[in-house]
Design an enzyme around this catalytic site. Sequence first.
Site, short mmCIF file in Angstrom:
data_model
loop_
_atom_site.label_atom_id
_atom_site.label_comp_id
_atom_site.label_asym_id
_atom_site.label_seq_id
_atom_site.Cartn_x
_atom_site.Cartn_y
_atom_site.Cartn_z
N GLY A 405 0.82 -1.20 0.00
CA GLY A 405 0.00 0.00 0.00
C GLY A 405 0.85 1.24 0.00
N GLY A 408 2.52 5.61 4.70
CA GLY A 408 1.77 6.27 5.77
C GLY A 408 0.40 5.73 6.05
CE LYS A 411 3.35 -0.14 3.38
NZ LYS A 411 2.95 1.27 3.28
CB THR A 412 5.41 -0.17 10.14
OG1 THR A 412 6.12 -0.11 8.90
CG2 THR A 412 6.37 -0.57 11.24
CB SER A 734 -6.17 3.19 -16.17
OG SER A 734 -5.34 4.25 -15.75
CE LYS A 777 -7.24 4.36 -11.71
NZ LYS A 777 -7.35 3.50 -12.90
#
Length: 831
Positions: A405, A408, A411-412, A734, A777
């Site tokens: 991801g 910030g 995840k950690t 995209s 998005k």
Amino acid sequence: QMANPMSRLQAIARHYSRMNGGRHASHKLSRLYHRQNLSGDCQSQLCYVRRNQWSPRMLHTRWLCSTKPPGDDPKDKTNNQVKVKIVSGKGAAATTANVPAQVVVPDFFPDVPCLTVSRSPVYPLFVKVIEVTNKELIQLLLRRFKIGQPYAGVFLKKDKKNNSDVVHSLDEIYPVGTFVKIGDYAVMPDKLRMFVQGHRRIRLVDRLEMDDEEEITEEVASEDHNTEIIIEQEGETVVIAGSSDEADTKQEELTDTVQSDTAQQDPLLMITTENWTHLPYDKDPELKTTIKAISQEIMDTVRKLIKFNPVYYESLQHLIEANRKMVEDPKHLADFAASLTTSDPEELQEVLAEQNIRARLLLSLELLKKECALAELQHQIGKEEFIAVGQLKKSVHGKIICFVGPPGVGKTSVGKSIARALSREFFRFSVGGMTDVAEIKGHRRTYVGAMPGKVIQCLKKTKTSNPVILIDEVDKISTSYRGDPSSALLELLDPEQNVHFLDHYLDVPVDLSNVLFICTANVLDTIPGPLQDRMEVINVSGYIANEKVAIAEHHLVPVALNSSGLEEKNVSLSEDAIRTLVESYCRESGVRNLQKHIEKIFRKAALKVVQGSNDIIVDNSNLEEYVGQPVFKSDKMYELTPPGVVMGLAWTALGGSTLYIETVSNAVHDDDSKSQPGIELTGQLGDVMKESSRIAYTYAKHFVSKVNDENKFFSRSGIHLHVPEGATPKDGPSAGCTITTALISLAVNQPVKQNFAMTGEISLTGKILPVGGIKEKLIAARRAGVESIVLPAGNNKEYKELHSSVTEGLNIHFAETYKDVYDVAFEPASN
């Protein structure tokens, strides 16, 4: 009153068993009778009571008063004969015992003892166990039990960290609480344990001085001269009956051992209350219909919650069996729904204090929706993770987690939480920029300054064989002449190989099968395929604006206040200012940049406090003094998009963003001979996006010829296509359908509808193919004020999994071919 002495004997035996809690309580009572020579003018008789120690009530009482449940064999149903001395009141008949009648809860009872709780209030019809250790409060409650008034008011403390049984001011508790009846209770050496059941809502009026309460208690006690008292003294139960003077003597002997707390001054023990009733709703048919609809939605949400977590099903069944009134009555259904959640105490108290039934139901529904979203997220993680399997197998062998991801997003932090949940040691090291294999495998001891690898260093530091090791930034490993560290990770992260992991420094196999490895990365593109194959990938998407505001209010602001030394100062950051920070300064997916801005604000506020300023409030009016001018003004370059300009949606490592596709004709005049058919591309486009532009150009020519054979725009004019913000590299497929729509808009000289955006890859035959980053998005589209969006039909699955807060206010259209896109983009023309 009880009809015969047998009922009275059973009550005495139950009380004695509660006070002693032993298997042979009946024998103790019998021996006590022989030791105590109870005699007098009162009429007495001796009888036998058969007690079944394994009845549900006795089992419940023994558990309540003991440190552990009874461990004897339930099949042993030996009936004990107990000799009990019956002491009747003056003038009592031989077959009648003077025992107080069963307590009926009064509808109005203003003066009650004040009990306080933390974390969650007690709702009406709910049962809660409350323990009291304050000596003065215990003495007060025992006096109230003596005169047949087992009632109290339970109020929630405002300070969650306050663990005291009593408060000293009315301001320390919320004004609305619950009138409760105290059922079973147990007097222990250091506390009083009680089962209380809520009956109705009450509101705090004022404190009642203890002198007034004691006078009331003495008056009530003096009216009953035949009050029977059962007390425990020196491990033995004494049954006392007769005049009130004799009872008071024994009561004083008991209460003399209970000393009041001298460290605290004037605790709030007695209060005056009034009933807090709900507003009527039965006479309004429309309101009744609305309440019925909300109630049905609550029950539907509860069923959804049960689907994600079966534990809720057990709680639900227990509550319904205990009192079906909870789910049938709207005013109790709101309490029931709130009790199922793990919300903050302030939110639960708000449900308790609300008098409007419709508003109360809506509050509970909102809390229930949040709980359902949390349970859904936990359920999703539970499917992809393996901790549940590890708990069953007592090991975590065979799986490696990789959180992917933007920066910030926590995840950690999730890795640390997993270690904390598993009660394991945590160790983190980063492999970003690592070029030496020896960092993983260790140096051979022949070299000067040789050291073991990171994993062996972790085992040495944590002093355990099963830590949680977080390997950060696995997508940023480099290679050099010293080897490829990503290849070394293959042995480390392969469950089949790390059982005999060989570190060059130790030169002996080390079993790493008990270690839980967690990896983090920003993107998957740069992670080698064999390494990806060994990991369970979990995508961690960015936060929406409302989530970032909530994180800032509950976590970032308190931490920043503490680190700046402003906890005790009158410095505040308004919610509007936080939202402005999120929308105009910190649009990235994570909250790291937001944390930096908040810390910057409080550092400047600390300077003003030192200079003598007081009561500093940071809001939108003075926010620029602390963080400067807004970085982002608006995502809209065009208030009204002209022909040839279409808004697209893009995904970046920092989250989602909007981008415009601009197209113009190279021909200045209709007879401009220098303009050659073709397309020119600018805006620092990558190879994939350039190919997508050429595919869109080819398909647009064929599509326009089918719509209007007379349109010769592409055959006589060259086209210049540009994507603004030329300093920013752009790539990916995209934007295919967006480029196609911009070219067609230019060719037919007609703008697309306003506040409209799209994303999707286009094939050479006009198929719209699915793309990634749908959540990011859509977040970017909402931020830019987009109202209508076209998504590939293949992304319908991802769209359905999104939370309603992301999709709210957006009109989504799904397209399988470009014809579906054209019908939506040029809707006015098609109508």
